[in-house]
Design a protein around this motif. Structure first.
Motif, PDB file in Angstrom:
ATOM      1  N   ALA A 101      14.469  41.746  79.961  1.00  0.00           N
ATOM      2  CA  ALA A 101      14.799  40.591  80.858  1.00  0.00           C
ATOM      3  C   ALA A 101      13.633  40.124  81.936  1.00  0.00           C
ATOM      4  O   ALA A 101      12.933  41.003  82.132  1.00  0.00           O
ATOM      5  CB  ALA A 101      15.994  41.040  81.820  1.00  0.00           C
ATOM      6  N   ASP A 103      11.598  38.538  85.006  1.00  0.00           N
ATOM      7  CA  ASP A 103      11.640  38.964  86.323  1.00  0.00           C
ATOM      8  C   ASP A 103      12.944  38.186  87.010  1.00  0.00           C
ATOM      9  O   ASP A 103      13.037  37.097  86.950  1.00  0.00           O
ATOM     10  CB  ASP A 103      10.220  38.527  87.015  1.00  0.00           C
ATOM     11  N   TRP A 105      15.949  39.021  86.798  1.00  0.00           N
ATOM     12  CA  TRP A 105      16.907  39.251  86.078  1.00  0.00           C
ATOM     13  C   TRP A 105      17.237  40.752  85.607  1.00  0.00           C
ATOM     14  O   TRP A 105      16.507  41.378  85.346  1.00  0.00           O
ATOM     15  CB  TRP A 105      17.150  38.507  85.042  1.00  0.00           C
ATOM     16  N   THR A 106      18.597  41.274  85.940  1.00  0.00           N
ATOM     17  CA  THR A 106      19.091  42.503  85.445  1.00  0.00           C
ATOM     18  C   THR A 106      19.172  42.156  83.875  1.00  0.00           C
ATOM     19  O   THR A 106      19.496  41.228  83.327  1.00  0.00           O
ATOM     20  CB  THR A 106      19.952  42.905  86.033  1.00  0.00           C
ATOM     21  N   GLU A 107      18.900  43.380  82.976  1.00  0.00           N
ATOM     22  CA  GLU A 107      19.345  43.193  81.645  1.00  0.00           C
ATOM     23  C   GLU A 107      20.638  42.960  81.343  1.00  0.00           C
ATOM     24  O   GLU A 107      21.045  41.964  80.387  1.00  0.00           O
ATOM     25  CB  GLU A 107      19.074  44.675  80.900  1.00  0.00           C
ATOM     26  N   ASP A 108      21.631  43.501  82.220  1.00  0.00           N
ATOM     27  CA  ASP A 108      23.076  43.227  81.802  1.00  0.00           C
ATOM     28  C   ASP A 108      23.311  41.362  82.195  1.00  0.00           C
ATOM     29  O   ASP A 108      23.924  40.777  81.267  1.00  0.00           O
ATOM     30  CB  ASP A 108      24.081  43.649  82.730  1.00  0.00           C
ATOM     31  N   TYR A 110      21.077  39.143  82.166  1.00  0.00           N
ATOM     32  CA  TYR A 110      20.339  38.335  81.056  1.00  0.00           C
ATOM     33  C   TYR A 110      21.267  38.057  79.486  1.00  0.00           C
ATOM     34  O   TYR A 110      21.324  37.073  79.020  1.00  0.00           O
ATOM     35  CB  TYR A 110      18.725  38.862  80.781  1.00  0.00           C
TER      36      TYR A 110
END
Length: 276
Positions: A101, A103, A105-108, A110
């Protein structure tokens, strides 16, 4: 007579598109489907298709890697452009879980935004009676493929092509049986250590695959490391013919027919030699 079903001709890596066209035609590639995958590409892509209608058909979308750079109102612009200009399909869109992801943003978050965009792209394709060109990529596992597959099942009127296919026969069979979709092969087939993809190309039913370059990327052997052009779809055709024990002319004919049906390309689009 070959059609490159997936390339990026508005790439900054290209300076002389007339020369690119001449070089591609010399290799037997008479038409290509070019993807505009970010807002800055959309107008240039439309202009290119208008300037070279016998050589280029257009697709517009937001690539999954760009979803955090595209405002919601820009999606409305995309929809308006697709409604007001002829499109061969919606694309390239999809899910990319390979890169982390960006900068902030969290992976979830994104991945969730990618899924929202993909649903919007499918809905647009459905409303326009178009098919869709899909990108799925994972660092490991099959999460992007499974998530894209689940979204595609919600839109049975839209046929997907899983471009640059690198999956296995089981995945391909699911695409065909459950989504009425297709797969598309690139120059990856010509690389060493791609036996799994080659096995799928050798097995695949004739009415379920197309060929592409993904140029300017993925130039086939013996041109690895050199900017790719649509003409090198010829080497993908030659490799598939070798794998299947048929002539390149046969592979060219069936993939051209498949491309004409999938992208609804009109009869006589490129020249008297192209009969869809």
């Amino acid at each position: 007579m070959i059609i490159d079903t997936h390339c990026h001709l508005v790439s900054r890596k290209y300076e002389d598109l007339q020369q690119l066209r001449a070089d591609s035609v010399a290799l037997g590639v008479m038409h290509c489907v070019s993807q505009g995958t970010a807002p800055e590409d959309w107008e240039p892509q439309l202009q290119l298709a208008a300037a070279m209608p016998d050589f280029v058909s257009s697709c517009l979308a937001v690539h999954p890697s760009d979803v955090t750079n595209v405002a919601d109102e820009q999606l409305l612009l995309l929809e308006e452009l697709c409604r007001s200009h002829p499109q061969a399909a919606i694309g390239e869109t999809g899910l990319d879980y390979y890169w982390p992801a960006p900068d902030g943003w969290t992976e979830d978050a994104y991945r969730a935004r990618q899924r929202v965009f993909l649903e919007r792209h499918f809905a647009l394709a459905e409303s326009l009676g178009l098919n869709i060109s899909l990108h799925t990529r994972d660092k490991k596992g099959l999460a992007s493929f499974e998530d894209a597959f689940a979204i595609a099942r919600q839109f049975p009127k839209v046929r997907p092509v899983f471009h640059c296919f690198i999956g296995n026969q089981e995945q391909a069979e699911r695409i065909f049986a459950e989504l009425d979709g297709l797969i598309s092969f690139t120059g990856l087939l010509t690389f060493n250590k791609t036996e799994d993809i080659q096995a799928v190309a050798a097995w695949c039913p004739e009415d379920r695959f197309m060929v592409e370059t993904d140029s300017p990327f993925l130039s086939p052997a013996p041109f690895r490391g050199i900017t790719n052009i649509p003409g090198r779809t010829r080497y993908v055709v030659d490799k598939i013919a070798q794998l299947r024990g048929v002539t390149p002319a046969h592979i060219a004919a069936i993939t051209t027919a498949n491309a004409c049906r999938f992208f609804r390309l009109p009869i006589g689009l490129t020249s008297a030699e192209l009969v869809c």
